[in-house]
Design a protein around this motif. Structure first.
Motif, PDB file in Angstrom:
ATOM      1  N   SER A 105       0.842  -1.197   0.000  1.00 52.13           N
ATOM      2  CA  SER A 105       0.000   0.000   0.000  1.00 52.13           C
ATOM      3  C   SER A 105       0.872   1.240   0.000  1.00 52.13           C
ATOM      4  O   SER A 105       2.005   1.224   0.482  1.00 52.13           O
ATOM      5  CB  SER A 105      -0.907   0.012   1.220  1.00 52.13           C
ATOM      6  N   VAL A 106       0.346   2.317  -0.572  1.00 50.49           N
ATOM      7  CA  VAL A 106       0.931   3.644  -0.455  1.00 50.49           C
ATOM      8  C   VAL A 106      -0.092   4.515   0.247  1.00 50.49           C
ATOM      9  O   VAL A 106      -1.252   4.557  -0.155  1.00 50.49           O
ATOM     10  CB  VAL A 106       1.258   4.254  -1.834  1.00 50.49           C
ATOM     11  N   GLN A 107       0.329   5.208   1.300  1.00 46.62           N
ATOM     12  CA  GLN A 107      -0.615   6.031   2.030  1.00 46.62           C
ATOM     13  C   GLN A 107       0.044   7.333   2.459  1.00 46.62           C
ATOM     14  O   GLN A 107       1.267   7.420   2.619  1.00 46.62           O
ATOM     15  CB  GLN A 107      -1.135   5.282   3.259  1.00 46.62           C
ATOM     16  N   SER A 108      -0.791   8.345   2.645  1.00 53.10           N
ATOM     17  CA  SER A 108      -0.328   9.645   3.111  1.00 53.10           C
ATOM     18  C   SER A 108      -0.525   9.759   4.611  1.00 53.10           C
ATOM     19  O   SER A 108      -1.421   9.140   5.183  1.00 53.10           O
ATOM     20  CB  SER A 108      -1.094  10.771   2.408  1.00 53.10           C
ATOM     21  N   GLY A 123       4.033  13.989   4.231  1.00 52.50           N
ATOM     22  CA  GLY A 123       4.335  12.666   4.758  1.00 52.50           C
ATOM     23  C   GLY A 123       3.630  11.562   3.986  1.00 52.50           C
ATOM     24  O   GLY A 123       2.422  11.656   3.723  1.00 52.50           O
ATOM     25  N   LYS A 124       4.370  10.536   3.614  1.00 46.06           N
ATOM     26  CA  LYS A 124       3.773   9.384   2.941  1.00 46.06           C
ATOM     27  C   LYS A 124       4.675   8.173   3.106  1.00 46.06           C
ATOM     28  O   LYS A 124       5.866   8.306   3.432  1.00 46.06           O
ATOM     29  CB  LYS A 124       3.521   9.681   1.462  1.00 46.06           C
ATOM     30  N   PHE A 125       4.103   7.014   2.877  1.00 45.05           N
ATOM     31  CA  PHE A 125       4.886   5.793   3.027  1.00 45.05           C
ATOM     32  C   PHE A 125       4.367   4.714   2.089  1.00 45.05           C
ATOM     33  O   PHE A 125       3.214   4.735   1.637  1.00 45.05           O
ATOM     34  CB  PHE A 125       4.854   5.300   4.477  1.00 45.05           C
ATOM     35  N   VAL A 126       5.247   3.761   1.809  1.00 46.59           N
ATOM     36  CA  VAL A 126       4.903   2.584   1.026  1.00 46.59           C
ATOM     37  C   VAL A 126       5.457   1.378   1.770  1.00 46.59           C
ATOM     38  O   VAL A 126       6.514   1.462   2.411  1.00 46.59           O
ATOM     39  CB  VAL A 126       5.483   2.665  -0.408  1.00 46.59           C
ATOM     40  N   TYR A 127       4.739   0.277   1.695  1.00 45.17           N
ATOM     41  CA  TYR A 127       5.218  -0.929   2.375  1.00 45.17           C
ATOM     42  C   TYR A 127       4.755  -2.168   1.628  1.00 45.17           C
ATOM     43  O   TYR A 127       3.825  -2.142   0.830  1.00 45.17           O
ATOM     44  CB  TYR A 127       4.716  -0.973   3.819  1.00 45.17           C
ATOM     45  N   LYS A 128       5.437  -3.261   1.907  1.00 47.10           N
ATOM     46  CA  LYS A 128       5.025  -4.584   1.435  1.00 47.10           C
ATOM     47  C   LYS A 128       5.269  -5.585   2.560  1.00 47.10           C
ATOM     48  O   LYS A 128       6.185  -5.409   3.379  1.00 47.10           O
ATOM     49  CB  LYS A 128       5.787  -5.003   0.184  1.00 47.10           C
ATOM     50  N   VAL A 182       6.029  10.227  11.106  1.00 45.91           N
ATOM     51  CA  VAL A 182       5.387   9.572   9.964  1.00 45.91           C
ATOM     52  C   VAL A 182       5.525   8.060  10.099  1.00 45.91           C
ATOM     53  O   VAL A 182       4.566   7.304   9.884  1.00 45.91           O
ATOM     54  CB  VAL A 182       5.996  10.059   8.636  1.00 45.91           C
ATOM     55  N   CYS A 183       6.720   7.605  10.483  1.00 43.16           N
ATOM     56  CA  CYS A 183       6.946   6.169  10.670  1.00 43.16           C
ATOM     57  C   CYS A 183       6.063   5.608  11.784  1.00 43.16           C
ATOM     58  O   CYS A 183       5.520   4.502  11.652  1.00 43.16           O
ATOM     59  CB  CYS A 183       8.416   5.905  11.009  1.00 43.16           C
ATOM     60  N   ASP A 184       5.917   6.370  12.867  1.00 45.01           N
ATOM     61  CA  ASP A 184       5.056   5.916  13.977  1.00 45.01           C
ATOM     62  C   ASP A 184       3.623   5.715  13.498  1.00 45.01           C
ATOM     63  O   ASP A 184       2.979   4.703  13.810  1.00 45.01           O
ATOM     64  CB  ASP A 184       5.077   6.938  15.117  1.00 45.01           C
TER      65      ASP A 184
END
Length: 225
Positions: A3-6, A49-54, A125-127
């Motif tokens: 997912s990619v989220q803000s 702020g945004k992040f992507v993860y798998k 953002v990481c939290d």
């Protein structure tokens, strides 16, 4: 699962920012406080702020059929007993770097304040990212975030890590020839998922490359949560 989220940050954790700045007094003086609030306002205006993860299965300490490898004794110890692993990349985006460069030309005091606040902001953002991602794993335990470059987990893995997440395209995070991330206020990290894990609640200084120079450690403190 990916997912990619803000992530919206409405306020910088000022206590953490003061720690980064080395300001030990409980309450900064009036002039410093005014400048901090001004810098916070400017930072929040450009912060994105945004992040992507798998999420991947973990077999014998590695992700099967994957170009990215979990190298080093530190990360292997960290992931002992884990069944899955989350690869996460978070950033506050390039506008923050541009603001810091601008302030470095105009005055180093503001540049240092914004730089410190931006370091705190990306951890915020990481939290939030961690909180959002872990909602998908009810009843499971998790490790704390283990960043590339921590202990003997090499920064040389940044390129494969980002490629696996398609982070350059999806959140604008790239890596240069020195394995450093751009935008600079970005984070790559690993979180292990499993049951009955034997993990500490805070980061250990044992594997940290900065343990001998760390100001927090000299004061008997820890930079972890």
């Amino acid at each position: 699962m990916e997912s990619v989220q803000s992530v919206t940050i409405e306020q910088i954790n000022m206590n953490e920012a003061l720690r980064y700045l080395g300001i030990r007094s409980e309450e900064p003086d009036h002039r410093t406080k005014e400048l901090l609030l001004l810098c916070e306002k400017e930072l929040l205006q450009v912060l994105d702020g945004k992040f992507v993860y798998k999420v991947f299965p973990l077999v014998n300490g590695q992700i099967p059929n994957c170009t990215f490898t979990l190298q080093g004794k530190a990360i292997q110890k960290h992931l002992e007993g884990c069944e899955q692993v989350i690869l996460l990349c978070a950033t506050v985006s390039s506008g923050v770097d541009a603001l810091i460069r601008k302030k470095q030309i105009m005055g180093m005091a503001e540049a240092m304040m914004i730089d410190s606040m931006a370091s705190v902001a990306v951890e915020q953002v990481c939290d939030k990212a961690e909180e959002m991602v872990l909602k998908d794993f009810p009843g499971m335990e998790h490790t704390w975030r283990f960043g590339l470059g921590y202990g003997d987990f090499p920064l040389s893995g940044q390129k494969d890590f980002l490629a696996l997440l398609d982070a350059p395209k999806r959140v604008g995070v790239c890596v240069n020839g020195a394995s450093m991330l751009t935008p600079t206020k970005s984070v790559t990290c690993v979180i292990g998922i499993g049951k009955n894990l034997n993990v500490e609640s805070i980061q250990s200084c044992d594997f940290c490359n900065m343990r001998e120079q760390c100001q927090f450690r000299k004061e008997g403190k820890n930079c972890g949560k």
